[in-house]
Each structure stands twice: as structure tokens, then as C-alpha cells.
Design a protein around this motif. Sequence first.
Motif, PDB file in Angstrom:
ATOM      1  N   TYR A  89     -22.774  -2.211 -25.864  1.00  0.00           N
ATOM      2  CA  TYR A  89     -23.696  -1.227 -26.201  1.00  0.00           C
ATOM      3  C   TYR A  89     -23.319  -1.852 -28.295  1.00  0.00           C
ATOM      4  O   TYR A  89     -24.286  -2.310 -28.855  1.00  0.00           O
ATOM      5  CB  TYR A  89     -23.794   0.687 -26.626  1.00  0.00           C
ATOM      6  N   TYR A  90     -22.370  -1.346 -28.960  1.00  0.00           N
ATOM      7  CA  TYR A  90     -22.147  -1.239 -30.173  1.00  0.00           C
ATOM      8  C   TYR A  90     -21.551  -2.595 -29.850  1.00  0.00           C
ATOM      9  O   TYR A  90     -22.429  -3.287 -31.621  1.00  0.00           O
ATOM     10  CB  TYR A  90     -20.619  -0.734 -30.498  1.00  0.00           C
TER      11      TYR A  90
ATOM     12  N   GLU B 255     -19.658   6.590 -34.618  1.00  0.00           N
ATOM     13  CA  GLU B 255     -20.595   7.413 -33.586  1.00  0.00           C
ATOM     14  C   GLU B 255     -19.800   7.126 -32.132  1.00  0.00           C
ATOM     15  O   GLU B 255     -20.213   8.465 -31.339  1.00  0.00           O
ATOM     16  CB  GLU B 255     -21.491   6.400 -33.790  1.00  0.00           C
ATOM     17  N   SER B 256     -19.357   6.150 -32.095  1.00  0.00           N
ATOM     18  CA  SER B 256     -18.274   6.007 -30.805  1.00  0.00           C
ATOM     19  C   SER B 256     -17.128   6.164 -30.344  1.00  0.00           C
ATOM     20  O   SER B 256     -16.565   6.889 -29.511  1.00  0.00           O
ATOM     21  CB  SER B 256     -18.782   4.616 -30.540  1.00  0.00           C
TER      22      SER B 256
ATOM     23  N   LEU C  41     -19.939   0.629 -23.196  1.00  0.00           N
ATOM     24  CA  LEU C  41     -19.745   0.665 -25.067  1.00  0.00           C
ATOM     25  C   LEU C  41     -19.282   0.221 -26.381  1.00  0.00           C
ATOM     26  O   LEU C  41     -19.829  -0.189 -26.713  1.00  0.00           O
ATOM     27  CB  LEU C  41     -18.518   2.692 -25.109  1.00  0.00           C
TER      28      LEU C  41
ATOM     29  N   CYS D 114     -20.370   2.532 -36.582  1.00  0.00           N
ATOM     30  CA  CYS D 114     -20.205   2.367 -34.902  1.00  0.00           C
ATOM     31  C   CYS D 114     -18.925   3.083 -34.619  1.00  0.00           C
ATOM     32  O   CYS D 114     -18.870   3.814 -34.092  1.00  0.00           O
ATOM     33  CB  CYS D 114     -20.469   0.673 -34.688  1.00  0.00           C
ATOM     34  N   ASN D 115     -17.739   2.534 -35.052  1.00  0.00           N
ATOM     35  CA  ASN D 115     -16.463   2.164 -34.773  1.00  0.00           C
ATOM     36  C   ASN D 115     -16.492   4.920 -35.155  1.00  0.00           C
ATOM     37  O   ASN D 115     -15.965   5.687 -33.891  1.00  0.00           O
ATOM     38  CB  ASN D 115     -15.696   2.583 -35.702  1.00  0.00           C
TER      39      ASN D 115
ATOM     40  N   HIS E 156     -30.969   6.369 -27.092  1.00  0.00           N
ATOM     41  CA  HIS E 156     -29.888   6.453 -25.605  1.00  0.00           C
ATOM     42  C   HIS E 156     -30.849   7.291 -24.859  1.00  0.00           C
ATOM     43  O   HIS E 156     -30.314   7.591 -23.654  1.00  0.00           O
ATOM     44  CB  HIS E 156     -28.901   6.648 -26.414  1.00  0.00           C
TER      45      HIS E 156
END
Length: 220
Positions: free
Chosen positions: A87-88, A39-40, A84, A36-37, A216
Motif C-alpha cells: 500500500y505505502y 502513518e504506518s 502494508l 508514510c512511516n 481506506h
Amino acid sequence: MEIIEAINQRHSVRQYYDIAIDPEIIKKLQEEINICNQESGLNIQLITNEAEAFNSLLAHYGQFTNVKNYIALIGKKDDKLDELCGYYGARIALKAQTLGLNSCFVALTYKKTKAITISNNEKLVSVIAIGYGTTQGTAHKSKPLDHISNLTNDSPMWFKNGVEAAALAPTALNQQRFKLILDNDKVKAIALKGFCTNIDLGIIKYHFEIGSGKDHTIFI
């Protein structure tokens, strides 16, 4: 357990057994957080065996007990940071559910501790308490689907499934202050005025994607 099952089974839990989380589960959860980190660009942190964040009058007021494990939702200060993190955070909370853990999104009833590392350009948005709950929690009351969307009998099934999944998403104070509007083949997800509604918007977007089977790019 599949993620779609986790959406139906995950409810907010505030009371936990004083039991350490299995190391293999921590490893799997950390792997998901790392992804997740990446990607975001967020700096989400898994904190374990740390009781100070929920050792306060606020936490007592919030009826939290034995919270020694939590996920800190952190990122660079930005207009979209809250969404954000929501979402994550939803993605990680549902992963935790599939691993046999319970969870609860927490906006205020915790305190920052030295266990959390935050840079000058970053902000701690909220945390997610995790652990082995003394119960599985209870389902929250949901607004009618046509109150949170423009769903009709003629709407495509994927939209109906997505709205149903979004209705099961946790929101601050269970306010469900959002709207999902189908516009041709795209969806407008709108945060209404209220407490932490931008975090909520990120949470419901993830739930909608899982329920609808879309990614998304479905959102306008």
C-alpha cells in the motif's frame, strides 16, 4: 502531475541512465517517505547512490541496469506487513512518478546490503528501484475488468473508476491475482493464491482509493 495521471503514466522500468537524482527531488521523496512511516509504523528507507543491491547475477537475469537508487520496504514482522508495504510502496512509487522518476517493484532480483538497516523484529519485504529510466516503460496487459471484480453496467461510477485504476496497478509477474467485490457501499479486496499476492493487494487498494476518490474506510 496529479496522482491520478501518475497511475496512467507509471509503468515498470528496469533500465536507468547513470545519472544522480536531483537533490530537490530526493528531499521531496524523503518527505513523503517520512509521512508514510509516521502513518504506518513502517521503516521504509530511501537508498541513493548504492549499486551493490542490483550488482548480482539475479539482477542481471532480471535485466536491471544502472540501478543505484531504491526504496527498501521494511516493517515489523506481522501478518499484515506485506499488504502494508504494498500500500505505502504504491503511494511512494506514484509520488516518484509525479517527480519525474521511473520505478519498478522488485521482489527477488536484488540482494540485501549494509546500506539497509533492519532490526531483529523487522523484515525487508521488497524494494522499489527508482531513477531516470531510459524509457517510460510499456503498459502491461490487463485482464477484463469483470475478471478482477464484480463490476456490472449497474455499478456506481466510483466503483468502475476504482477498478480501472486497480487494473493499472503493478502486480508480481503481472498475475493480477485479486478480486474487488462491491458489497452494498463497501468493497471486499481479496488476494488470491499466487506469488506475492498480499503485497499486490496493498498496491491495488491504494490504486483503487485514488481512482474511486474514496479512502481506506471503503474496504470491508
